[in-house]
Design an enzyme around this catalytic site. Sequence first.
Site, PDB file in Angstrom:
ATOM      1  CD  GLU A  89      -2.576  -0.622   2.058  1.00  0.00           C
ATOM      2  OE1 GLU A  89      -4.112  -1.610   1.766  1.00  0.00           O
ATOM      3  OE2 GLU A  89      -3.105  -0.703   3.572  1.00  0.00           O
ATOM      4  CB  CYS A 102       3.087   7.224   3.466  1.00  0.00           C
ATOM      5  SG  CYS A 102       3.323   6.217   4.532  1.00  0.00           S
ATOM      6  CB  CYS A 109       6.514  -5.007   8.755  1.00  0.00           C
ATOM      7  SG  CYS A 109       8.652  -4.804   9.489  1.00  0.00           S
ATOM      8  CB  CYS A 113       5.773  -2.937  16.330  1.00  0.00           C
ATOM      9  SG  CYS A 113       7.498  -2.499  16.305  1.00  0.00           S
ATOM     10  CB  CYS A 116       2.891  -2.180  14.112  1.00  0.00           C
ATOM     11  SG  CYS A 116       2.741  -1.782  12.170  1.00  0.00           S
ATOM     12  N   GLY A 158       6.649  -1.944   6.574  1.00  0.00           N
ATOM     13  CA  GLY A 158       7.965  -2.782   5.839  1.00  0.00           C
ATOM     14  C   GLY A 158       9.039  -1.596   7.465  1.00  0.00           C
ATOM     15  CD  GLU A 159      13.223  -0.517  10.281  1.00  0.00           C
ATOM     16  OE1 GLU A 159      12.190  -0.389  11.221  1.00  0.00           O
ATOM     17  OE2 GLU A 159      14.156   0.462  10.027  1.00  0.00           O
ATOM     18  CB  SER A 190       9.963   6.407   9.984  1.00  0.00           C
ATOM     19  OG  SER A 190       9.654   6.216  10.744  1.00  0.00           O
ATOM     20  CB  SER A 212       9.646   3.921  15.662  1.00  0.00           C
ATOM     21  OG  SER A 212       8.747   4.426  14.587  1.00  0.00           O
ATOM     22  CG  LEU A 213      11.561   7.213  21.947  1.00  0.00           C
ATOM     23  CD1 LEU A 213      12.875   6.231  22.323  1.00  0.00           C
ATOM     24  CD2 LEU A 213      11.878   8.260  22.553  1.00  0.00           C
ATOM     25  CG  HIS A 214       6.185   3.553  19.716  1.00  0.00           C
ATOM     26  ND1 HIS A 214       5.669   4.988  19.157  1.00  0.00           N
ATOM     27  CD2 HIS A 214       7.123   2.802  18.160  1.00  0.00           C
ATOM     28  CE1 HIS A 214       6.014   4.200  17.747  1.00  0.00           C
ATOM     29  NE2 HIS A 214       6.587   3.472  17.441  1.00  0.00           N
ATOM     30  CG  ASN A 289      -3.981   6.417  14.020  1.00  0.00           C
ATOM     31  OD1 ASN A 289      -4.752   7.098  14.371  1.00  0.00           O
ATOM     32  ND2 ASN A 289      -3.072   6.238  13.323  1.00  0.00           N
ATOM     33  CB  CYS A 332       0.588   5.742  12.003  1.00  0.00           C
ATOM     34  SG  CYS A 332       1.277   7.618  11.098  1.00  0.00           S
TER      35      CYS A 332
END
Length: 356
Positions: A89, A102, A109, A113, A116, A158-159, A190, A212-214, A289, A332
């Site tokens: 996508e 984006c 991925c 996480c 996600c 993906g990363e 990212s 991406s800290l979180h 989200n 996201c």
Amino acid sequence: MQLKDHSVEALREVFAARGVERWRADQVAGWLYARGVEEVAAMTDLSRELRAELAESWEVRALEVEREQRSADGTVKAVLRAADGARVEAVVIPEEDRNTLCLSTQVGCPLECSFCATGAFGFTRNLSTAEIVDQLCRMRELCGPERRITNLVFMGMGEPLLNLAAVLEAIRLFVHPKAFGLAPRRITVSTVGVVPKIGELLDVAPVHLAVSLHATTDAVRDELVPLNRRFPLDALLGELRRLDTVNRRRPVFFEYTLIAGVNDSLVDARRLPALLRGIPAKLNLIPMNPHEDSRFLPPDEASVDRFLREVAAGGLRVTLRRSRGPDIQAACGQLALRDERAGATAAGALGDRFRV
Ligand code: SAH
């Protein structure tokens, strides 16, 4: 061979090895990327022989649009299909002064996480350079000239740093003046923090980096971002300090998905400015989200507001990101090709402890 797998420099070499003048690569890039023409017959300033060779032994398109959805807020999402049937996508987000694409870098991925949807979708394979670049070619056609794509963020499925070679070759095309000619500062990559790859990325082009800290502790981050067990906070933040991002005159963006009861306490908010000291940091808060693979929920608005004010009071630059395109599952963490799956997989078991 795929034309779009090659940066302009690489294509010059491939052409030279086949007895074609190097500068022909610049002409081909001009047609494909600057002008958006993919019909070899229409590339009128190429020699007849080169056109014949391109038509015979090269492929031009890597992705086709399978489905397109438009959100009430103007966000456009497309499902794009590769030659082997794999799907990814891509999303175009219109804002006042820019249109941001984006991009995805992998089919699914592998990092799982726990909050996600892409992580719950599983991992199929890396995308090729051509498949990354074609996301821009296809979305540019879908959006038309009145909604010109001005910015790129590698924040789709993906990363990016686990597919770095293909990502770097795509970035070379995005910034090359004969190809797309985008300024590197209009590109943001990212990552969850694949520490040994960050320097390599920034060596190729001074793009913006988002991390991406979180979480503010390893205990919580281990659960949200399992890769943290390999590259814990100290290693990640130490590397960002070492990279001397101050001299590069670029801020490092930190993404922080706010999840109710997990990482949204005022203690977390107070820890953040100290944690990121020494890095030219900008914090982006993204309320979780919700989606069907996770029971995590966003905090209520008042709590988000309190968190934001507490971070700002500590002297860290912070903004709240409003999600775009939630009505078409374009926000996201929602990219997961829901209709492609046989049965919904549960979110990673790791998330269980934190579910609300
Ligand atoms: N793998 C890279 C690139 C994807 S970026 C990375 O994680 O940085 C996608 C961003 O959306 C990441 O910051 C991710 O943590 C965030 N995200 C994932 N799921 C989310 C969700 N459900 N709600 C809000 N943000 C989410």
